[in-house]
Design a protein around this motif. Sequence first.
Motif, mmCIF file in Angstrom:
data_model
loop_
_atom_site.group_PDB
_atom_site.id
_atom_site.type_symbol
_atom_site.label_atom_id
_atom_site.label_comp_id
_atom_site.label_asym_id
_atom_site.label_seq_id
_atom_site.Cartn_x
_atom_site.Cartn_y
_atom_site.Cartn_z
ATOM 1 N N GLY A 1 -53.951 0.059 46.230
ATOM 2 C CA GLY A 1 -55.299 -0.203 46.713
ATOM 3 C C GLY A 1 -56.164 1.027 46.535
ATOM 4 N N VAL A 2 -57.386 0.806 46.083
ATOM 5 C CA VAL A 2 -58.365 1.883 45.936
ATOM 6 C C VAL A 2 -59.667 1.399 46.544
ATOM 7 N N ILE A 3 -60.182 2.110 47.548
ATOM 8 C CA ILE A 3 -61.476 1.747 48.120
ATOM 9 C C ILE A 3 -62.421 2.939 48.020
ATOM 10 N N THR A 4 -63.675 2.635 47.713
ATOM 11 C CA THR A 4 -64.700 3.668 47.617
ATOM 12 C C THR A 4 -65.648 3.570 48.803
ATOM 13 N N GLY A 5 -66.275 4.694 49.084
ATOM 14 C CA GLY A 5 -67.263 4.744 50.151
ATOM 15 C C GLY A 5 -68.648 4.925 49.597
ATOM 16 N N GLU A 6 -69.172 6.124 49.736
ATOM 17 C CA GLU A 6 -70.577 6.363 49.421
ATOM 18 C C GLU A 6 -70.857 6.507 47.931
ATOM 19 N N ASN A 7 -69.817 6.756 47.133
ATOM 20 C CA ASN A 7 -70.031 7.044 45.712
ATOM 21 C C ASN A 7 -69.106 6.209 44.839
ATOM 22 N N PRO A 8 -69.537 5.921 43.592
ATOM 23 C CA PRO A 8 -68.633 5.243 42.652
ATOM 24 C C PRO A 8 -67.496 6.172 42.248
ATOM 25 N N HIS A 9 -66.487 5.588 41.619
ATOM 26 C CA HIS A 9 -65.304 6.379 41.262
ATOM 27 C C HIS A 9 -64.714 5.844 39.967
ATOM 28 N N HIS A 10 -64.362 6.760 39.067
ATOM 29 C CA HIS A 10 -63.620 6.368 37.863
ATOM 30 C C HIS A 10 -62.136 6.441 38.188
ATOM 31 N N LEU A 11 -61.514 5.300 38.174
ATOM 32 C CA LEU A 11 -60.100 5.195 38.531
ATOM 33 C C LEU A 11 -59.230 5.528 37.326
ATOM 34 N N ASP A 12 -58.319 6.454 37.504
ATOM 35 C CA ASP A 12 -57.352 6.814 36.462
ATOM 36 C C ASP A 12 -56.060 7.216 37.165
ATOM 37 N N ILE A 13 -55.229 6.233 37.470
ATOM 38 C CA ILE A 13 -54.029 6.442 38.273
ATOM 39 C C ILE A 13 -52.797 6.388 37.386
ATOM 40 N N SER A 14 -52.027 7.457 37.410
ATOM 41 C CA SER A 14 -50.738 7.449 36.728
ATOM 42 C C SER A 14 -49.779 6.531 37.485
ATOM 43 N N LEU A 15 -48.989 5.767 36.745
ATOM 44 C CA LEU A 15 -48.009 4.866 37.346
ATOM 45 C C LEU A 15 -46.613 5.484 37.349
ATOM 46 N N ASP A 16 -46.554 6.816 37.406
ATOM 47 C CA ASP A 16 -45.257 7.484 37.334
ATOM 48 C C ASP A 16 -44.412 7.284 38.583
ATOM 49 N N PHE A 17 -44.948 6.604 39.595
ATOM 50 C CA PHE A 17 -44.137 6.287 40.772
ATOM 51 C C PHE A 17 -43.261 5.053 40.547
ATOM 52 N N LEU A 18 -43.488 4.311 39.446
ATOM 53 C CA LEU A 18 -42.675 3.142 39.144
ATOM 54 C C LEU A 18 -41.277 3.562 38.691
ATOM 55 N N ASP A 19 -40.322 2.637 38.806
ATOM 56 C CA ASP A 19 -38.949 2.925 38.394
ATOM 57 C C ASP A 19 -38.874 3.130 36.879
ATOM 58 N N PRO A 20 -38.105 4.115 36.423
ATOM 59 C CA PRO A 20 -37.946 4.310 34.979
ATOM 60 C C PRO A 20 -37.176 3.159 34.350
ATOM 61 N N GLY A 21 -37.515 2.857 33.105
ATOM 62 C CA GLY A 21 -36.810 1.825 32.364
ATOM 63 C C GLY A 21 -37.138 0.409 32.804
ATOM 64 N N ARG A 22 -38.157 0.204 33.622
ATOM 65 C CA ARG A 22 -38.534 -1.122 34.116
ATOM 66 C C ARG A 22 -39.943 -1.479 33.662
ATOM 67 N N GLU A 23 -40.160 -2.781 33.477
ATOM 68 C CA GLU A 23 -41.497 -3.281 33.173
ATOM 69 C C GLU A 23 -42.041 -4.043 34.376
ATOM 70 N N TYR A 24 -43.350 -3.959 34.537
ATOM 71 C CA TYR A 24 -44.016 -4.612 35.661
ATOM 72 C C TYR A 24 -45.198 -5.421 35.152
ATOM 73 N N GLU A 25 -45.388 -6.583 35.764
ATOM 74 C CA GLU A 25 -46.573 -7.391 35.497
ATOM 75 C C GLU A 25 -47.645 -6.979 36.497
ATOM 76 N N ALA A 26 -48.679 -6.322 35.992
ATOM 77 C CA ALA A 26 -49.758 -5.832 36.849
ATOM 78 C C ALA A 26 -50.888 -6.851 36.876
ATOM 79 N N THR A 27 -51.227 -7.339 38.066
ATOM 80 C CA THR A 27 -52.384 -8.213 38.246
ATOM 81 C C THR A 27 -53.442 -7.422 38.994
ATOM 82 N N ILE A 28 -54.597 -7.268 38.369
ATOM 83 C CA ILE A 28 -55.667 -6.417 38.892
ATOM 84 C C ILE A 28 -56.777 -7.298 39.444
ATOM 85 N N TYR A 29 -57.159 -7.034 40.692
ATOM 86 C CA TYR A 29 -58.215 -7.781 41.379
ATOM 87 C C TYR A 29 -59.419 -6.848 41.535
ATOM 88 N N GLU A 30 -60.547 -7.238 40.951
ATOM 89 C CA GLU A 30 -61.729 -6.387 41.008
ATOM 90 C C GLU A 30 -62.985 -7.225 41.151
#
Length: 684
Positions: free
Chosen positions: A613-642
């Motif tokens: 989850g990413v929420i902004t307050g008073e200012n816009p934000h360019h989101l650039d999040i590394s997914l290095d917290f995911l398990d190595p060697g695994r694939e994930y289906e990412a569904t993005i709600y915006e």
Amino acid sequence: MGNNQSSGPPTDAKNRSVDIVHEGASGYTLTSPNEDRAVTVVTEGAGESVEMTTASGTVDAPVVARYEVTADGETVIGPSRLGLAFADDDPEAVSGYEVLDVDSTSIAEEWEPVWGEWETVTDAYNELTLALRERSDRGRRIDLVIRAYDEGIAVRYRLPGDSPSTVNVMAELTEFTVREDAKLYGSWHESEYQRLDPTNVRVADPHGDRVDRLESPVVVETPDAPWAAVAEANVDGYPRLTLVGRDGGPGLVSDVTEPVHVREDRDDRPADVKADDSEHTRVEPPFSTPWRAVLLGSSLADLRTSSVLVQNLNEPCRIDDTSWITPGLGLVARTTTTEGARRYVDRAAELGFTWLVWDGPEAYYDADQWDPEADATTTREGFDVPTIIDYADHRGVKIMFYLQHFYIQRNRDAILDRFAEWGVHGIKIGFVNVGPQEWTDWHRETVRMAAERGIHVDIHDQHRPDGFARTYPNLIAIEGGRGNEWADSYPPNGETPWGRPMAAHNVDLVLTRNLIGPFDYTYNYMPDGDLALTTTHAHKLAQSVVTFHPYTDAFRRDRSGRLVEMDDPAEKLAGLSFWHDLPTTWDDTHVLEARISELASVARRSGDDWYVGVITGENPHHLDISLDFLDPGREYEATIYEHNEDAETIDRVRTRARTVTRDDALTADVAAESGVAVRLFQVS
């Protein structure tokens, strides 16, 4: 998750004296296990008397010691005084305090919460106990107990068993001295968190009046130094903590003499349940005060993960079998008939909601919710509670009923017994009294009594967490702050001093109020009439991830019941699929980015799947999040709600999907007062 019991080393390995305390000319210095945090306690020069102005009047408090806190080599809390004032004190008769004994202990263990932000919590600290005695004819004993964790430090006062049988505590002198260039972030009751000068601690309450005290927690930002937060923990047999400005310099001092707080517009309760203010606190030694904690973090994001300190300062779980405790999202029911209740149960089950709560004018008993003469142990005609409960049980839905505090205070045993007889799963208690000792005790006893009957508890309005939910995890929700309920109170034109919760405030809740425990935000994802959102629906979806709440309502103010009546709701509300799958208790949590009033970004894992989850307050934000917290060697289906203004759904939410691994990143441009929610299901 399992029971809240220790899984650490054997008992004989835990409680041993170790070389963790360094005694020198400056006093005793206690370091944390990682040696990055330290607290120094000085007893030389103790015995002076400090005149304290409390809510009860002026009190002379003797100083028993001073302490100072450093983190990452920087001073975070400067020299600060410690002490308690008793009713029988004679400051002129005390010439100081002598150290009778010094004891140290090191603890390292792990425990598994019933629900929480992490599957396993590490409880590791070094502890110093100074046994002190007045230099006086009376020779009163008082112990100082200090702990140093990697997440912060904590101190409490202990009155040993050789003290008088009953002791009247008039005031508490626990100071938190900060630098003049520091900034404080604090609130009072259900106000927004406000940025304050540490030499002028005054905050605007929800009605715009200036108040000279703050509630726990208060966050401290010091330039070029670690972040800190002042909080309380394990408030048992003692008033709750409020914080006022420190005389003679920047900082805060504890005040435990706050009069009972009752909202003026809700003070129509019968006389026999009104509260009497107490000028002091009566305790029977041996007795330990609540912990005064300073949470520490090298960054604001790091500070947010130090919230485990408040839990660790409480006792382990006292419920033997916790299998019945069920976190989850709630749907508010707007019906007073058995048949209507069945429809709500069906829709809750269909949409994946765990809880169905009756909250508001649709009471289960046959009276207005503010009627002091109503009998809350009976049901209205045509509303068969046992039948509704039985139907809900078969559909896997839990039932919760809301009651005003005064009903339960007047008839607590009978109401809880009747709820247990009917099979009601939860009780939501509103407009509770807070402040003096009797009310902190009342809250704790109510939670204990509910646990004995297998009933969950949600406490609303001014009560704030202190970590007691570790001991009694049937306490699955606490409000204690400005949530989305306020959208029901204020019009969209902002004619009132504060108006509704804005996006910046939602960011601040994650980084301030959430430090001490879960927050029941009560989302208005689809409000009625003129109760328009102050943010986007995508913000609300993302907020449900960044804000920690094992229980909360997702559709609180759908007063006309549109969600229950509409055909194919998933086609009209794109966010429903996110709500349907959303866990509310987690196995791992990463705070990715944090900026007061501007940005909160959190990733959480439940089983193999992740939510971001990413929420902004008073200012816009360019989101650039590394997914290095995911398990190595695994694939994930990412569904993005915006957010998408051109979307044809009611919630103006667009979804897009892609396959990702830990080598990928999530990028997006997020507008101010908006957000992005991401669901990552492991597929290989």
